[in-house]
Design a protein around this motif. Structure first.
Motif, PDB file in Angstrom:
ATOM      1  N   UNK A  84      -6.434   7.498   4.623  1.00 58.16           N
ATOM      2  CA  UNK A  84      -5.522   8.406   5.333  1.00 58.16           C
ATOM      3  C   UNK A  84      -4.270   8.662   4.509  1.00 58.16           C
ATOM      4  N   UNK A  85      -3.750   7.595   3.904  1.00 58.50           N
ATOM      5  CA  UNK A  85      -2.537   7.735   3.083  1.00 58.50           C
ATOM      6  C   UNK A  85      -2.769   8.655   1.897  1.00 58.50           C
ATOM      7  N   UNK A  86      -3.943   8.595   1.324  1.00 58.57           N
ATOM      8  CA  UNK A  86      -4.278   9.502   0.214  1.00 58.57           C
ATOM      9  C   UNK A  86      -4.330  10.939   0.720  1.00 58.57           C
ATOM     10  N   UNK A  87      -5.063  11.139   1.806  1.00 66.08           N
ATOM     11  CA  UNK A  87      -5.244  12.508   2.314  1.00 66.08           C
ATOM     12  C   UNK A  87      -3.903  13.124   2.725  1.00 66.08           C
ATOM     13  N   UNK A  88      -3.047  12.293   3.339  1.00 59.76           N
ATOM     14  CA  UNK A  88      -1.710  12.805   3.727  1.00 59.76           C
ATOM     15  C   UNK A  88      -0.920  13.284   2.518  1.00 59.76           C
ATOM     16  N   UNK A 134     -16.199  10.105   7.210  1.00 65.22           N
ATOM     17  CA  UNK A 134     -15.703  11.429   7.606  1.00 65.22           C
ATOM     18  C   UNK A 134     -14.619  11.896   6.633  1.00 65.22           C
ATOM     19  N   UNK A 135     -14.188  11.011   5.679  1.00 61.84           N
ATOM     20  CA  UNK A 135     -13.013  11.344   4.871  1.00 61.84           C
ATOM     21  C   UNK A 135     -13.163  11.155   3.367  1.00 61.84           C
ATOM     22  N   UNK A 136     -14.133  10.385   2.931  1.00 61.81           N
ATOM     23  CA  UNK A 136     -14.275  10.121   1.486  1.00 61.81           C
ATOM     24  C   UNK A 136     -15.021  11.282   0.832  1.00 61.81           C
ATOM     25  N   UNK A 137     -14.504  11.752  -0.312  1.00 67.07           N
ATOM     26  CA  UNK A 137     -15.088  12.933  -0.965  1.00 67.07           C
ATOM     27  C   UNK A 137     -16.238  12.561  -1.889  1.00 67.07           C
ATOM     28  N   UNK A 138     -16.117  11.411  -2.563  1.00 73.95           N
ATOM     29  CA  UNK A 138     -17.170  10.977  -3.491  1.00 73.95           C
ATOM     30  C   UNK A 138     -17.436   9.498  -3.277  1.00 73.95           C
ATOM     31  N   UNK A 160       0.811  -1.218   0.000  1.00 80.74           N
ATOM     32  CA  UNK A 160       0.000   0.000   0.000  1.00 80.74           C
ATOM     33  C   UNK A 160       0.841   1.263   0.000  1.00 80.74           C
ATOM     34  N   UNK A 161       1.858   1.319   0.871  1.00 81.37           N
ATOM     35  CA  UNK A 161       2.621   2.571   0.984  1.00 81.37           C
ATOM     36  C   UNK A 161       3.387   2.869  -0.298  1.00 81.37           C
ATOM     37  N   UNK A 162       3.979   1.821  -0.869  1.00 84.94           N
ATOM     38  CA  UNK A 162       4.703   2.011  -2.131  1.00 84.94           C
ATOM     39  C   UNK A 162       3.751   2.544  -3.207  1.00 84.94           C
ATOM     40  N   UNK A 163       2.559   1.981  -3.249  1.00 88.25           N
ATOM     41  CA  UNK A 163       1.611   2.388  -4.288  1.00 88.25           C
ATOM     42  C   UNK A 163       1.100   3.808  -4.054  1.00 88.25           C
ATOM     43  N   UNK A 164       0.894   4.160  -2.801  1.00 90.78           N
ATOM     44  CA  UNK A 164       0.496   5.543  -2.491  1.00 90.78           C
ATOM     45  C   UNK A 164       1.593   6.523  -2.917  1.00 90.78           C
ATOM     46  N   UNK A 165       2.838   6.117  -2.714  1.00 88.64           N
ATOM     47  CA  UNK A 165       3.944   6.991  -3.114  1.00 88.64           C
ATOM     48  C   UNK A 165       3.992   7.162  -4.636  1.00 88.64           C
TER      49      UNK A 165
END
Ligand code: FCB
Length: 476
Positions: free
Chosen positions: A117-121, A167-171, A72-77
């Motif tokens: 959370x990883x996306x929002x960060x 509380x965090x998803x936009x769509x 996950x973290x690698x893909x978020x990066x």
């Protein structure tokens, strides 16, 4: 490379997209996650189907896929390195409510919570799809989408995800391409669960529509921010062949497009749809109150577009053609329209054999804008599979894919210039992935995945897209 693909007729120069236009990329849970037995996940219909000999090319399964669950973290990066404004992912129901109904699996929720959370960060806006085809197997065993209880179970599942991430998803997108779930899953059998019964396919259409409506209501009752609510449909943009073209187009338009848009956006099933399917079903599964439940106010409509299709009525004598060109690897997925034939389209084609016709996209956007004025549109999928090669230096030069994306973005721009409210564009797909019945044989990614090492390598198209996201300018 196919020289036709580089014709310059759609290459406008220096088209600017507005500052608020959203550029993103899309994936789906079963296509990328792998880790199918991890942390309490139970089988979905795609696990069962892909493990059934003869169903998927080469016997491929999603057991490992891109191993995104563990990377996950690698893909978020990677997403951050491309500067994506937004990421469209889907939530795997069998990770959240593994048996379809009942007990909630906290580790599944934790995974998507970390993803969001990883996306929002990283400044990336999360767009969550609740259902991209991985139905818990237990629900299929109890009747699947032809059964009403599946729609009710979906609403409960939607509320669980809404409570966790609301509380965090936009769509929120309820369903991805219910056409595929219903007609390929229960009509032609080319998708999981592989059933082939026209009446079941039409019952599935209705219960998917109902799931959408109940799902939006369930989300609305639990989320705490103010998200957009949406559904993603794959529209059939039709061309008529010869004298019988218009009649054939009307039949397929009713089954493929209006069977979803009319209940969802107008609260009714089209009369011609009911009439043309009368020999298949009496639609008794539509109960009082269902259409009101389905017809929920939406903030945006998700549009997936890849190609067009050409139809005419079959003369009943020559061998019946069926080059639907859209994942139709089984029999005909069209209940009540066995007199329609799909004739081959002129090229050029992608590696899927789908014809490349960007003009179909602005035509579609214009038609939707006219029929549903005031409803913003979002391209939630568009992209192309091509047979990529890796150079000795390890690079992937994919000019065909860049050209495809370029010409379709120019089409989106033309629609916007004509006054259509298009809010964003998501490339399908961020990664090469499990392409359903085609297994790993078709590569749609802007980032290559080596399925032996699971190494990710951005293709030229990824760099091209990153530049577009940064500048909002579509270069000549
Ligand atoms: C769409 C699906 C997506 C992917 C692309 C190529 O129909 O939503 O999962 O398979 O086609």
């Amino acid at each position: 490379m196919n020289p036709d693909v580089l014709r310059n007729d759609y290459r406008d120069t220096g088209l600017m997209f507005g500052p608020d236009f959203v550029f993103g990329s899309a994936t789906a849970s079963y296509q990328i996650e792998g880790a199918v037995a991890a942390d309490g996940r139970r089988p979905s219909i795609w696990d069962t189907y892909s493990h059934t000999p003869g169903k998927v090319w080469n016997g491929d399964t999603g057991d490992v896929a891109c191993d995104h669950y563990n990377r996950l973290d690698e893909d978020l990066d990677i997403m951050a390195s491309l500067g994506l404004d937004s990421y469209r992912f889907s939530v795997a129901w069998p990770r959240i409510v593994p048996e379809g109904t009942g007990a909630v699996n906290q580790p599944g929720i934790d995974f998507y919570s970390r993803l969001v959370d990883g996306l929002l960060e990283r400044g990336i806006t999360p767009v969550a799809t609740l259902y991209h085809w991985d139905l818990p197997q237990t629900l299929e065993d109890a009747g699947g989408w032809p059964a009403r209880a599946t729609a009710e179970a979906f609403a409960d599942y939607a509320a669980v995800v809404g409570r966790a991430l609301g509380d965090r998803v936009a769509t929120w997108t309820t369903l991805n391409e219910p056409w595929c779930s219903a007609y390929l899953g229960y009509g032609s059998g080319a998708h999981a669960p592989g059933r082939t019964d026209g009446a079941d396919a039409l019952a599935a259409v209705h219960h998917l529509n109902l799931a959408h409506g109940l799902g939006v209501q369930a989300l609305r009752s639990v989320v705490t921010n103010e998200p957009d609510y949406s559904v993603t449909l794959n529209f059939h943009v039709l061309r008529g062949e010869g004298e019988t073209g218009p009649a054939a187009m009307q039949k397929i338009d009713a089954l493929a497009n209006r069977a979803f848009t009319h209940p969802i956006l107008k609260g009714e099933y089209p009369a011609d749809l009911i009439a043309q399917t009368a020999e298949v079903t009496d639609w008794a599964f539509v109960r009082p109150g269902d259409l009101e439940a389905i017809n929920q106010p939406l903030d945006v409509l998700g549009v997936n577009y890849y190609s067009t299709a050409r139809v005419r009525l079959w003369d009943g004598v020559s061998p019946r053609q069926n080059s639907d060109g859209h994942k139709d690897m089984g029999g005909s997925p069209w209940p009540g329209a066995s007199d329609v034939e799909f004739v081959p389209q002129p090229g050029p084609y992608t590696d899927m054999g789908w014809n490349i016709e960007p003009a179909g996209l602005d035509e579609l956007l214009g038609a939707l804008h006219e029929e549903f004025p005031g409803l913003p549109l979002m391209i939630t999928e568009n992209g192309a599979a091509f047979a990529d090669t890796v150079t000795d230096a390890g690079d992937i030069h994919d000019p065909d894919r860049i050209d495809y994306l370029h010409r379709h973005l120019a089409a989106v721009h033309r629609a916007i210039a004509r006054g259509v409210d298009v809010r964003g564009y998501f490339v399908w797909s961020l990664f090469d992935n499990f392409e359903w019945g085609y297994g790993y044989s078709k590569r749609f990614g802007i980032v290559r995945v080596d399925y032996d090492t699971l190494q990710r390598t951005p293709k030229d198209s990824a760099g091209w897209f990153a530049e577009l996201v940064a500048s909002h300018r579509l270069h000549a």
